[in-house]
Design a protein around this motif. Structure first.
Motif, short mmCIF file in Angstrom:
data_model
loop_
_atom_site.label_atom_id
_atom_site.label_comp_id
_atom_site.label_asym_id
_atom_site.label_seq_id
_atom_site.Cartn_x
_atom_site.Cartn_y
_atom_site.Cartn_z
N GLY A 1 0.78 -1.23 0.00
CA GLY A 1 0.00 0.00 0.00
C GLY A 1 0.81 1.28 0.00
O GLY A 1 0.23 2.37 -0.04
N ALA A 2 2.13 1.20 0.03
CA ALA A 2 2.95 2.42 0.09
C ALA A 2 2.75 3.30 -1.15
O ALA A 2 2.94 4.52 -1.08
CB ALA A 2 4.43 2.06 0.22
N CYS A 3 2.37 2.68 -2.26
CA CYS A 3 2.27 3.40 -3.53
C CYS A 3 0.85 3.87 -3.85
O CYS A 3 0.56 4.22 -4.99
CB CYS A 3 2.74 2.47 -4.65
SG CYS A 3 1.61 1.05 -4.82
N THR A 4 -0.02 3.90 -2.84
CA THR A 4 -1.44 4.18 -3.09
C THR A 4 -1.66 5.60 -3.61
O THR A 4 -1.16 6.57 -3.05
CB THR A 4 -2.25 3.98 -1.80
OG1 THR A 4 -2.03 2.65 -1.32
CG2 THR A 4 -3.74 4.19 -2.04
N GLN B 1 5.33 7.66 12.44
CA GLN B 1 6.62 7.35 13.09
C GLN B 1 7.71 7.59 12.04
O GLN B 1 8.10 8.72 11.81
CB GLN B 1 6.63 5.95 13.68
CG GLN B 1 7.86 5.75 14.57
CD GLN B 1 7.75 4.55 15.48
OE1 GLN B 1 6.70 4.27 16.04
NE2 GLN B 1 8.85 3.85 15.62
N CYS B 2 8.22 6.57 11.36
CA CYS B 2 9.28 6.85 10.38
C CYS B 2 8.74 7.61 9.17
O CYS B 2 9.45 8.34 8.51
CB CYS B 2 9.97 5.58 9.92
SG CYS B 2 9.12 4.68 8.60
N GLY B 3 7.47 7.35 8.84
CA GLY B 3 6.82 8.10 7.77
C GLY B 3 6.73 7.40 6.44
O GLY B 3 5.97 7.84 5.57
N TYR B 4 7.50 6.32 6.24
CA TYR B 4 7.60 5.78 4.89
C TYR B 4 6.26 5.30 4.33
O TYR B 4 5.94 5.52 3.17
CB TYR B 4 8.61 4.63 4.85
CG TYR B 4 9.04 4.33 3.44
CD1 TYR B 4 10.06 5.06 2.84
CD2 TYR B 4 8.38 3.36 2.69
CE1 TYR B 4 10.42 4.82 1.52
CE2 TYR B 4 8.74 3.12 1.37
CZ TYR B 4 9.75 3.84 0.80
OH TYR B 4 10.11 3.62 -0.49
N CYS B 5 5.46 4.66 5.16
CA CYS B 5 4.19 4.11 4.70
C CYS B 5 3.08 5.16 4.64
O CYS B 5 2.00 4.90 4.13
CB CYS B 5 3.72 2.99 5.62
SG CYS B 5 3.12 3.61 7.22
N GLN B 6 3.34 6.33 5.23
CA GLN B 6 2.24 7.24 5.54
C GLN B 6 1.59 7.93 4.34
O GLN B 6 0.38 8.17 4.38
CB GLN B 6 2.69 8.26 6.58
CG GLN B 6 3.05 7.62 7.93
CD GLN B 6 1.87 7.03 8.67
OE1 GLN B 6 0.73 7.48 8.49
NE2 GLN B 6 2.10 6.05 9.51
N PRO B 7 2.31 8.25 3.26
CA PRO B 7 1.57 8.76 2.10
C PRO B 7 0.48 7.77 1.66
O PRO B 7 -0.65 8.18 1.37
CB PRO B 7 2.66 8.92 1.04
CG PRO B 7 3.89 9.20 1.84
CD PRO B 7 3.77 8.31 3.06
#
Ligand code: FES
Ligand code: FES
Length: 149
Positions: free
Chosen positions: A43-46, A95-101
């Motif tokens: 889902g990181a690329c959603t 937190q780290c932010g990578y998944c958040q977009p």
């Protein structure tokens, strides 16, 4: 091919089968949308296509010409997206932010379709977005916070 992203028109010269994620990041330089697994599992690329949350890593760009594409760079211009981003900041969801977009894009699509989602609706909508930092509890609270705004 002509693409409409965040309300702006872009002309790109790419193969039809190139994943939309590659075009967004590598051709157009919009790096907010992340590469995680590359196989439609994290889902990181959603992104949104006509308001629907879609995994851009497995979406051939040739299928989205003429459709309205929204990325994390533009989601704050939508009502649901602005509420989600504000809630994310107020509750310090990241937190780290990578998944958040990707998390924000799925949450914004949920809120636009269902302004008062219950836990089951939140879990169903967010099930495809993985977070290795384990921010799931704050994500759920963030969506509820945004729904109350
Ligand atoms: S990078 Fe697309 S779902 Fe993981
Ligand atoms: S905030 Fe680090 S992976 Fe989700």
């Amino acid at each position: 091919m002509d693409l409409k992203i965040n309300g702006a028109n872009h002309q790109v010269d790419v193969p039809d089968d190139m994943p939309l994620l590659w075009v967004i990041r590598d051709v157009l330089g919009m790096t907010g949308t992340k590469f995680g697994c590359g196989i439609a599992q994290c889902g990181a690329c959603t992104v949104h296509v006509d308001g629907i949350a879609i995994r851009s890593c497995q979406l051939p760009v040739g299928t989205v010409g003429g459709r309205a594409i929204t990325t994390i760079e533009g989601i704050g211009d939508t009502s649901a997206g602005a509420k989600i981003q504000k809630a994310w900041i107020e509750l310090e969801v990241i937190q780290c932010g990578y998944c958040q977009p990707g998390q924000i894009m799925s949450a914004a699509a949920l809120l636009a379709a269902n302004p008062q989602p219950d836990d089951d609706a939140i879990d169903a909508a967010m099930a495809g977005n993985l977070c290795r930092c384990g921010t799931y509890v704050r994500i759920r609270e963030g969506i509820k916070h945004a729904a109350r705004a």
